[in-house]
Structure formats: C-alpha cells, structure tokens
Design an enzyme around this catalytic site. Structure first.
Site, mmCIF file in Angstrom:
data_model
loop_
_atom_site.group_PDB
_atom_site.id
_atom_site.type_symbol
_atom_site.label_atom_id
_atom_site.label_comp_id
_atom_site.label_asym_id
_atom_site.label_seq_id
_atom_site.Cartn_x
_atom_site.Cartn_y
_atom_site.Cartn_z
ATOM 1 N N GLY A 304 39.765 -11.051 48.419
ATOM 2 C CA GLY A 304 40.876 -11.654 47.704
ATOM 3 C C GLY A 304 41.756 -10.633 46.995
ATOM 4 O O GLY A 304 41.989 -9.526 47.478
ATOM 5 N N SER A 305 42.252 -11.022 45.826
ATOM 6 C CA SER A 305 43.259 -10.221 45.128
ATOM 7 C C SER A 305 42.743 -8.897 44.575
ATOM 8 O O SER A 305 43.538 -8.096 44.093
ATOM 9 C CB SER A 305 43.876 -11.045 43.998
ATOM 10 N N THR A 306 41.434 -8.673 44.604
ATOM 11 C CA THR A 306 40.965 -7.339 44.224
ATOM 12 C C THR A 306 41.566 -6.288 45.154
ATOM 13 O O THR A 306 41.757 -5.137 44.760
ATOM 14 C CB THR A 306 39.426 -7.248 44.274
ATOM 15 N N PHE A 307 41.928 -6.698 46.402
ATOM 16 C CA PHE A 307 42.517 -5.776 47.364
ATOM 17 C C PHE A 307 43.934 -5.365 46.973
ATOM 18 O O PHE A 307 44.457 -4.367 47.481
ATOM 19 C CB PHE A 307 42.498 -6.401 48.762
ATOM 20 N N LYS A 308 44.559 -6.133 46.085
ATOM 21 C CA LYS A 308 45.888 -5.748 45.618
ATOM 22 C C LYS A 308 45.836 -4.418 44.860
ATOM 23 O O LYS A 308 46.828 -3.680 44.817
ATOM 24 C CB LYS A 308 46.472 -6.849 44.733
#
Length: 581
Positions: A304-308
């Site tokens: 999820g948004s941890t990849f941002k």
C-alpha cells in the site's frame, strides 16, 4: 629222605631269589619309576590342554565382546544410529545470553517384536500409561516380523518409570536428546524448531544445520559433545513485547494475522521479529494449520501507501523533484481503463510534503511518471524490493512484479499496488531511506557497525535521506502517523492501507494495513514496521492503517524504547525534563 628233599627245596628257593636279584628282581624298581613318569607326563599334558582350552575359550569370548563393542548398529528403517540419537546441538541464546533453545536428555520407547509374548496384553498394559496410544498401529508393530520398532519417542521420566513397572518382555528404552524452547512461542519463527530426530527444519535451527552441523552429526562427531552456543541479535525482552502487541492488535481488530519487526538502522541487526498466528516449537504439530507461516519474511503482500515513501525518495534522488515542488492533484488520472483518484482528495495543487501527508495517489503517480518506467524499476531493484532479501532465515519468499513494466504498472506501483514484497524487506529498504542512504542486509546474528558499514551499499544520496527524515517527521506530526507518536521519542513514519484482492478483484472491504516508522526520527536508531491483515473496526467494517497498524507502533515503541537504551527528549531543543508529581 625228607630232610634231603627239604634241603633241595631250600636250595631252589635260594637259587630262585638269587636269580631274581641278578635278573628280574633288579628291573622291577625301574619299571615302577617309568610308570610313574609316564603317568605324570600324561597329567601335565592334560593340565596344559585344559589351560589351553580355557584360554582359547576366554580369548574367543573377549574377542566377541570387543567385536560387539566396535561394530555399528544394525541399520533399519525405524531406527537411527545411536550417535545420531544422542547428537548434540548448540544452545541458542539471545543477544543478552538468555536461552532460546537447549538440549535436554530423554528416553524413547521401543519394542523387539520377536520377544513379545502376547501383543494384545502388551498393548493393553501400555495404554494404561499412554492413554492416547494408537492401539491398532502399536499392535501391528508388535506383531510385525522386524526385530525393532519405535513405539513412542521422547517420554517423560514418570512415563518411563511406569512402563518399567509393567515388566513387559521385549520392551526397552533408548536414550535421546530433545530440543527444549524455554520461551515457547515467543520467538518461534526466528528460532524455528527441530524434528523428532533433533534435526533443524525451520528458522535459525535449520540455518545452523546448513552451516555444517548436520554433516558433523551424520558422522557422529557431535555425539555428547559440548558445542559453543549460537548467539542471536534478538533481544528476548523486546521480542516478548512485540509478540504481545501483535497478539493484542489481532484480537482487538479481529484480524486474520499481524506481524512486526524492529531493526537497527546502522547494523541491520534484527532486535525482534514476530508473525502471528504462530506456534509453540516444543509442540510444532499443534500449529501446523496456520501458525507455521512466517508472514514477515515468507509472505508477500502489496504494502500500500508505504511504497509512496520509495516513490518520493526516487523522485527526490533523481534531481527532477525537490521538497519545494508541487503537483496538481485536482483531477483523477484515467489510464488503460482505470481511474486513479485520492482516498481523501483535497481537490487542489499539493506540495511534496502535502502529497506525503495526505497520501495522494495522484501526486505520487505524477512523480513516478516524471521519473520514467525504466528508472522506476531500477530504483526499486537498487533498494532490494524486487529480489529475494538475503538473510540467514531459510524461509524467505521472492517478491512478485509484473512480467513487463508498462506505464499503468509504474503508476499503480508508485502507490503500492502491482508489486508484492515481504514486510521484512520493506523495513530493510525503509531503513536505507533514513540512515543516510545505506542499504544494509538484515541479520539475525550480532554485527558491529564497522562490519555493517563495510558491507553496506549507498543506494540514495545523503541529501535524499535527510529529506525523507523530514517527511517522516512531518507525517508523524501532521499526517496519518499521529497515532504512533510517543512523547519524547519523535516517531516518524508512513501508513499504508492496501485493498486486498478477493476473487481476482480489489475489495474496498478487505484491507492489508501497514505502518513503516523510525525513531528517534531526528537521529534514527531503529526502524519499526507493523502490519495487520484484514482488521475490522468496532462497526465490523474494514479499518485503515492509521487506526490499527500505527497505534501498534505507538504501543511497541513506548514499551521497548527504554529497554533499547533510547533516551527520551522533551522540549523544543530536547533539554527539558519530564517531571511527575
């Protein structure tokens, strides 16, 4: 006349004795002496023969005893060599010397079927001591034509005593060593476990065997030997707290699973790592249904948004984007039949810190598009997110990625969909973002900072790492990371709420939540990652990472930071003291 005859008879008698004295009477003593000598020689010969016979018998007996002592045991399918049964394993200790695994002596029950008088009676008597005995299986073993059968491995002393009291012919015991884990399930996925023959089959137990212990044991070189203990980087105190927090979170949010890791950002040492459900390595069979799965290193998920965090770091490191830049996030992105929009859209132009704070899919996708597809793939490869993470644990899964990277893939991967990685390698890559840009292989063994520096790789610029620390701190104060804040420890991080794939489609009602954090963020020492799989809110609906994974990090840091020697800082300059009355 009579007197004449008398003189003649007397004369003959004298002549007879005189002749005997000159003839036969002189040879009589020699004959007696020869007989005695012959009989003496015969007696001596008999004694010598008897001594020789007894000597030969004793030599044969002694030789057979030596032979029996020297020959190896019979090799059959149901029994291993005695050396293997008594093979030692080294103790496993945590970084502070606490015992995580050790050997204890035990016995196992066997039978020699050819000596069993009554199999039915033997099974019936054994059942009184071992009530859960498989009667049919044991009966078949006792009636078999083999000369050896295991009946039950690793008995307690009480069970051994009770079976001895039964006095069953053809039943015996063999000494063995059993692996014992004092902490039970506390560090099960890290330490691993052994099989009934004391061979490592998971975790660090298997790693130790793969380093040569199994080969030494196979040739009997570890039998009854005292081996040097193996010390791990794990801190048992921190490990226990981590597992407790994960179990509490999984129970509170009625989730399928949870996991977490704490890693030293400068050495790569794993201080604690856990995945629940887990299992007790003292009884691994009980956890076979779901507990054996180590989701931290052997499970892959869309993070999820941890990849941002990685997408923005890539954009900053490329030099094409700075913290002062802004991107238009007013309108959704339509590409390849898909619509990319923000979960909580602001409907305006966002700065880079705001894109991170509000977790804007649109802003992040535009940064990835600006950098390009090939550089995007190369950057994630450089951070180790597209390859199998190198570490001692045997249970490490290969991440997944698209066979062919297209623009739609690069855009969705930028905000955490389309690439599945293990939570452990996500934490490792996250450490590189905030430790000055050094990618360090994770280890479950002690490692010095000097050794780590010598083997580390510079994957991003130091200036990029400084910017990422700022963004982590910014989000920890103003964004979705607020629920992970711990007074005095300056926690920064990034949440990630990923929709799970259900029946081939993304479902908004089933989430995989994660929080990637570091503390103290002004001078990071540890990176922390927690995840929780399919959590439910109080209303029964899907819950987001800001209310599930982030609070777990709060609980974890507040309880472990003092044990890890991190001193809290209060006030604007960190010089204030916390005073309680």
């Amino acid at each position: 006349m009579s007197s004449f005859l008398s003189r003649i008879m007397v004369g003959k008698s004298k002549a007879h004795f005189s002749a005997g004295a000159n003839g036969r009477s002189q040879s009589a003593p020699g004959a007696f002496q020869g007989t005695r000598k012959r009989r003496g020689n015969q007696a001596r010969n008999r004694v010598v023969i008897m001594i020789g016979a007894f000597s030969i018998a004793y030599v044969v007996i002694a030789g057979r005893l030596v032979q029996y002592a020297m020959i190896s045991d019979d090799t059959v399918a149901s029994i291993g060599r005695a050396d293997n049964l008594m093979a030692s394993r080294p103790d496993i200790l945590d970084r502070n010397g606490e015992v995580l695994a050790t050997d204890i002596r035990t016995v196992s029950l066997y039978a020699e079927p050819h000596k069993i008088v009554d199999a039915d009676e033997a099974v019936e008597e054994l059942s009184t001591v071992l009530p859960n005995l498989n009667v049919t299986e044991i009966y078949n073993k006792l009636k078999s034509k083999s000369r050896f059968q295991w009946l039950r491995r690793q008995l307690t002393p009480k069970q051994q005593s009770q079976i001895l009291a039964l006095g069953i012919p053809g039943i015996g015991f063999r000494p063995e060593k059993r692996r014992f884990y004092p902490g039970g399930a506390t560090a099960s996925h890290v330490v691993g476990h052994v099989n009934v023959d004391n061979r490592g089959i998971a975790g660090m137990e298997r790693y130790i065997d793969n380093q040569g212990l199994a080969d030494l044991a196979s040739v009997g070189m570890t039998s009854d030997a005292r081996l040097e203990p193996v010390r791990l980087s794990i801190d048992l105190r921190v490990q226990n707290i981590l597992r407790d927090v994960l179990m509490g979170g999984m129970s509170k949010f009625k989730a399928l699973a949870a996991g977490g890791v704490i890693m030293d950002v400068h050495t790569g040492e794993i201080l604690a790592m856990a995945s629940v459900p887990d299992y007790d390595p003292n009884n691994p069979a009980a956890g076979a249904e779901d507990g054996w799965m180590n989701r931290m290193s052997n499970g892959t998920f869309e993070m999820g948004s941890t990849f941002k965090s990685f997408t923005i770091a890539m954009a900053l490191d490329s030099g094409k984007v700075s913290l002062k830049d802004s991107f238009d996030a007013r309108f959704p992105i339509r590409i390849g039949g898909f619509t990319i929009k923000d979960f909580h859209g602001k409907g305006r132009v966002l700065s880079v810190p705001e894109i991170f704070q509000y977790s804007s899919n649109i802003g992040t996708a535009k940064m990835a598009d600006l950098v390009g597809i090939a550089p995007h793939k190369e950057f994630l490869t450089r951070l180790g997110l597209l390859s199998r993470v190198p570490t001692e644990l045997p249970e490490v899964k290969m991440p997944s990625q698209p066979r062919e990277w297209k623009k739609i893939n690069s855009i969705t991967i930028s905000f955490g969909h389309g690439v599945s990685t293990t939570p452990l390698q996500t934490a490792v890559a996250g450490a590189a973002l905030i430790n000055g840009g050094h990618l360090i292989e994770p280890t479950f063994l002690p490692r010095t900072a000097e050794d780590a520096e010598a083997s580390s790789t510079q994957v991003i610029k130091k200036s990029t790492s400084d910017d990422m620390r700022f963004l982590f701190r910014w989000n920890g104060i103003n964004g979705s990371g607020k629920s992970a804040r711990v007074p005095g420890y300056n926690v920064g991080g990034k949440t990630g709420t990923a929709d799970k794939v259900v029946n081939g489609r993304y479902s908004a009602d089933h989430n995989f939540n994660a929080f990637l954090a570091a503390f103290p963020i002004d001078d990071p020492k540890y990176v922390v990652l927690t995840f929780i799989d399919d959590p439910r809110s109080e209303s029964g609906r899907a819950a987001i990472a800001g209310t599930t994974a982030a609070p777990m990090v709060h609980d974890l840091i507040s309880r472990t930071a003092p044990l890890l020697g991190v001193e809290p800082k209060f006030g604007t300059d960190g010089s204030a003291l916390l005073v309680s009355y």
